[in-house]
Design a protein around this motif. Sequence first.
Motif, PDB file in Angstrom:
ATOM      1  N   PRO A   1     -12.712  44.626  -9.136  1.00 23.48           N
ATOM      2  CA  PRO A   1     -12.631  44.051  -7.777  1.00 23.48           C
ATOM      3  C   PRO A   1     -12.753  45.104  -6.679  1.00 23.48           C
ATOM      4  CG  PRO A   1     -10.856  43.199  -9.159  1.00 23.48           C
ATOM      5  CD  PRO A   1     -11.554  44.244  -9.974  1.00 23.48           C
ATOM      6  N   ASP A   2     -12.117  46.267  -6.880  1.00 28.08           N
ATOM      7  CA  ASP A   2     -12.198  47.306  -5.849  1.00 28.08           C
ATOM      8  C   ASP A   2     -13.609  47.875  -5.738  1.00 28.08           C
ATOM      9  OD1 ASP A   2      -9.662  47.038  -4.953  1.00 28.08           O
ATOM     10  OD2 ASP A   2      -8.807  48.676  -6.140  1.00 28.08           O
ATOM     11  N   LEU A   3     -14.308  47.931  -6.872  1.00 30.49           N
ATOM     12  CA  LEU A   3     -15.701  48.391  -6.841  1.00 30.49           C
ATOM     13  C   LEU A   3     -16.556  47.432  -6.007  1.00 30.49           C
ATOM     14  CD1 LEU A   3     -17.764  49.564  -9.926  1.00 30.49           C
ATOM     15  CD2 LEU A   3     -18.688  47.861  -8.387  1.00 30.49           C
ATOM     16  N   VAL A   4     -16.365  46.135  -6.253  1.00 32.12           N
ATOM     17  CA  VAL A   4     -17.148  45.126  -5.524  1.00 32.12           C
ATOM     18  C   VAL A   4     -16.789  45.143  -4.033  1.00 32.12           C
ATOM     19  CG1 VAL A   4     -17.642  42.656  -5.328  1.00 32.12           C
ATOM     20  CG2 VAL A   4     -17.439  43.713  -7.590  1.00 32.12           C
ATOM     21  N   ARG A   5     -15.490  45.299  -3.747  1.00 30.68           N
ATOM     22  CA  ARG A   5     -15.042  45.367  -2.344  1.00 30.68           C
ATOM     23  C   ARG A   5     -15.686  46.568  -1.649  1.00 30.68           C
ATOM     24  NH1 ARG A   5     -10.350  42.537  -2.729  1.00 30.68           N
ATOM     25  NH2 ARG A   5      -9.649  43.914  -4.353  1.00 30.68           N
TER      26      ARG A   5
ATOM     27  N   ALA B   1     -15.743  38.208  -0.882  1.00 31.81           N
ATOM     28  CA  ALA B   1     -15.240  36.968  -1.495  1.00 31.81           C
ATOM     29  C   ALA B   1     -15.287  37.072  -3.015  1.00 31.81           C
ATOM     30  CB  ALA B   1     -16.061  35.773  -1.014  1.00 31.81           C
ATOM     31  N   ALA B   2     -16.361  37.688  -3.539  1.00 28.70           N
ATOM     32  CA  ALA B   2     -16.475  37.884  -4.991  1.00 28.70           C
ATOM     33  C   ALA B   2     -15.337  38.773  -5.494  1.00 28.70           C
ATOM     34  CB  ALA B   2     -17.830  38.505  -5.328  1.00 28.70           C
ATOM     35  N   ALA B   3     -15.035  39.831  -4.718  1.00 29.84           N
ATOM     36  CA  ALA B   3     -13.957  40.743  -5.112  1.00 29.84           C
ATOM     37  C   ALA B   3     -12.616  40.014  -5.137  1.00 29.84           C
ATOM     38  CB  ALA B   3     -13.896  41.928  -4.145  1.00 29.84           C
ATOM     39  N   LYS B   4     -12.403  39.160  -4.147  1.00 32.53           N
ATOM     40  CA  LYS B   4     -11.142  38.420  -4.078  1.00 32.53           C
ATOM     41  C   LYS B   4     -11.019  37.485  -5.289  1.00 32.53           C
ATOM     42  CE  LYS B   4      -8.184  36.919  -0.374  1.00 32.53           C
ATOM     43  NZ  LYS B   4      -8.065  36.726   1.064  1.00 32.53           N
ATOM     44  N   TYR B   5     -12.134  36.880  -5.683  1.00 34.33           N
ATOM     45  CA  TYR B   5     -12.133  36.024  -6.871  1.00 34.33           C
ATOM     46  C   TYR B   5     -11.785  36.846  -8.107  1.00 34.33           C
ATOM     47  CZ  TYR B   5     -13.835  33.077 -10.662  1.00 34.33           C
ATOM     48  OH  TYR B   5     -13.922  32.359 -11.816  1.00 34.33           O
ATOM     49  N   LEU B   6     -12.387  38.045  -8.212  1.00 41.99           N
ATOM     50  CA  LEU B   6     -12.165  38.887  -9.391  1.00 41.99           C
ATOM     51  C   LEU B   6     -10.734  39.423  -9.465  1.00 41.99           C
ATOM     52  CD1 LEU B   6     -15.550  40.848  -9.411  1.00 41.99           C
ATOM     53  CD2 LEU B   6     -14.792  39.156 -11.108  1.00 41.99           C
TER      54      LEU B   6
ATOM     55  N   ALA C   1     -16.382  34.924 -15.546  1.00 50.38           N
ATOM     56  CA  ALA C   1     -15.798  35.624 -14.390  1.00 50.38           C
ATOM     57  C   ALA C   1     -16.904  36.106 -13.446  1.00 50.38           C
ATOM     58  CB  ALA C   1     -14.942  36.793 -14.857  1.00 50.38           C
ATOM     59  N   VAL C   2     -17.975  36.633 -14.033  1.00 52.37           N
ATOM     60  CA  VAL C   2     -19.097  37.095 -13.205  1.00 52.37           C
ATOM     61  C   VAL C   2     -19.733  35.904 -12.480  1.00 52.37           C
ATOM     62  CG1 VAL C   2     -21.346  38.237 -13.205  1.00 52.37           C
ATOM     63  CG2 VAL C   2     -19.531  39.033 -14.744  1.00 52.37           C
ATOM     64  N   ALA C   3     -19.933  34.805 -13.236  1.00 55.88           N
ATOM     65  CA  ALA C   3     -20.522  33.610 -12.620  1.00 55.88           C
ATOM     66  C   ALA C   3     -19.614  33.080 -11.505  1.00 55.88           C
ATOM     67  CB  ALA C   3     -20.759  32.535 -13.683  1.00 55.88           C
TER      68      ALA C   3
ATOM     69  N   LEU D   1     -19.941  35.211  -8.449  1.00 58.31           N
ATOM     70  CA  LEU D   1     -21.195  34.938  -7.729  1.00 58.31           C
ATOM     71  C   LEU D   1     -21.126  33.594  -7.000  1.00 58.31           C
ATOM     72  CD1 LEU D   1     -23.797  36.301 -10.313  1.00 58.31           C
ATOM     73  CD2 LEU D   1     -23.207  37.293  -8.087  1.00 58.31           C
ATOM     74  N   ASP D   2     -20.451  32.622  -7.625  1.00 61.40           N
ATOM     75  CA  ASP D   2     -20.201  31.336  -6.939  1.00 61.40           C
ATOM     76  C   ASP D   2     -19.410  31.561  -5.649  1.00 61.40           C
ATOM     77  OD1 ASP D   2     -21.467  29.599  -8.663  1.00 61.40           O
ATOM     78  OD2 ASP D   2     -19.654  29.087  -9.799  1.00 61.40           O
ATOM     79  N   ALA D   3     -18.374  32.380  -5.761  1.00 65.28           N
ATOM     80  CA  ALA D   3     -17.531  32.657  -4.586  1.00 65.28           C
ATOM     81  C   ALA D   3     -18.368  33.305  -3.487  1.00 65.28           C
ATOM     82  CB  ALA D   3     -16.358  33.554  -4.981  1.00 65.28           C
ATOM     83  N   ALA D   4     -19.258  34.217  -3.893  1.00 61.16           N
ATOM     84  CA  ALA D   4     -20.126  34.870  -2.912  1.00 61.16           C
ATOM     85  C   ALA D   4     -21.050  33.849  -2.251  1.00 61.16           C
ATOM     86  CB  ALA D   4     -20.943  35.974  -3.592  1.00 61.16           C
TER      87      ALA D   4
END
Lengths: 300, 207
Positions: B62-66, B90-95, B105-107, B110-113
Motif C-alpha cells: 500500500p505504501d508503494l502504491v501511495r 484509492a487503490a492504496a487505501k483498499y490494499l 486484491a489487485v483486481a 484497480l476497481d477502487a482506482a
Amino acid sequence: MLVRAGGASAGEVGIATGGGSGHLPLFLGYVGPGLATSVAVGNVFSAQSSDAALAAIRAADAGRGVLVLIGNYTGDRLNFELARDLADAEGRDTRLVLFADDVLSAPPERSADRRGVAGVVFAYKCAGAAAAAGASLDEVAAVAERVAARTRTAGVGLSPTVLPTTGRPTFQLADDEMEIGIGIHGEPGVRRGTLQSADAVADTLLDAVTAELDLAPGARVALLVNGLGATSAEELYVLTGRLHSRLDRSGVVVHRTLVGEFATSMEMAGASVSVLHLDDELGTLLDAPCQSPFLPGSLR
Amino acid sequence: MTDVPTIAGWLALACERWAAARDELTELDAAAGDGDLGVTVAAGATGVAAALAGLPADVTLPDLVRCAGAAFARGNPSSFAALTGAGLLAAAKYLDTADSDCREAVAGALDAAADRIAERGRAAVGERTVLDALVPSVTALRSAPPGRAAALTAMVAAARVGVAATSEMPAVRGRAAWVGERSAGIPDAGATAYLRLLEALASVAQA
C-alpha cells in the motif's frame, strides 16, 4: 503558496483556497484575518498544483480542521481533492465547498457544472468571520454552503484578454458587440448582442441573477458590482445606480454594496453583478471585521 | 507472491519505458484535447520511477502504491495527473485492508482506482476516457488463466480492444468534449496511456 501573516490562528478552523493566476485580487487578496487563511495559485488561467494545494491545507491547519473553499473548475477541484486525500493520510480533517455562482454558465438543471466567479468573495467573508468567531469545521463549511446556495452572479464581456502564454486574445468581439454570460477566462457566454446602454446591461444581469433567488419584498441582500479588469469605476457606479433603483422598486433591502475589482480577467473589459440573499446570521457575519487591502476593514 | 521490492523494481522499469510514449500521446491528445498528455505522462512516469528508487527495502505494497500516486500527481498540475494520483491513492487505501496475497486484491485495488477516477472525473465507461481501457482490463484479470504472464497478457489484450473502441465514442468529459467531432476516428489519449503502461509492465514482469 501564501499564508496569513503569523500563520493559522490557534483554535480557529482554517480556510484554504486557490486557483489559477490572472484574477487579482482573487485569490491572493482574500487571505487575511476574518477571511481565508492560505492560498495556492497556479500559472495564468491554470490550476494550482496538488503540491501547492497540500501546502496550503497544511498551512491553514491549526488543529481544528480546514475548509477548502474554491471555485468549481475541474483542474482546481481535482488537484485540491487529491491534496485532501494526501492530507487525510496525514490525519488532517478537511471539508470541500465548491462555489458555482455563475448563473449563465449552465442552466439550473446542470447547476453542478456552473463556474465559480466573483460571488466567492461573500463566502470568504462569511466563512472567515465564522471561523474567527470560533465555529467548528462543520459550522464553517455550512456557512460557506449557505452562501453558495444563496449567491448568484452574471457577467458581461466587452473586450477580451490576451493570454501571456499564447499572445492571443481569448475570444473575438467587434467594437459594437458584447458577450452576455462571459466567464472569467473568456469562456463563451449565452448570447452575443449589440452593445447596449448601462441601464439595459444592468437590467439583463440583475434579471438573470434574481431569477433564481426568490427575493420577496423586504428581503435583504448584499450586492457586489465587479469590474473584470479594464472597466472604470465610473462605469461600475453607473451600473450600481441602476441596480439600486431596480432593487428599491421591488422592495428589496440592499444591506451592503461593494463596487470595484474583486475577481478580474486581467485586461478584459466588462463587469459582473453578484447578489447574496442574506439571512440574519449571514448579515452579521458579513458585517464582522476583516483585514485585507482589497476589502474595506469591515463591509460597513 | 512476489515480494514488494521486486514489484517496485518492475514498476520503476515499466515507468521508464512508459515515458517513451510521450510523443505518441502528445500527438493523440493534440488531435482531441490540448496536447499536454504526453508531457503529463512523461513527467509523472519519471517522477514515479525516481520516487520508487528512494523507498526503503521494507516498504509495504500500500505504501508503494501511495508513493507512486503522489509522485505521479506531482509531475504536473493537469487533470489526468490529479485523477491518476487520486486513483492510486484509492487503490492504496483498499490494499491497506485487503489480503494482498491473491489476484483478487489487485483486481479490487484497480476497481477502487476506477471508482475514484469515475467519481472525481464525473465520468462513466463509454465516455471516451481512461476508464474504457482500465475497466475491461480488470474484468480480464479476474477471468484470466493462472499465472502472472497469462494475467498480464489478458489485461493488455482487453485494454487494446477498449482503446480501439474509444475511436468511435463521443467525448463528453474533459477538454476533448469541447472539440466534439474533431475526436472522431482517433483513440482516446488517456486510454492509450493506460494501455502503454500495461504493455510496459507486461514486458518487464512477464519473464
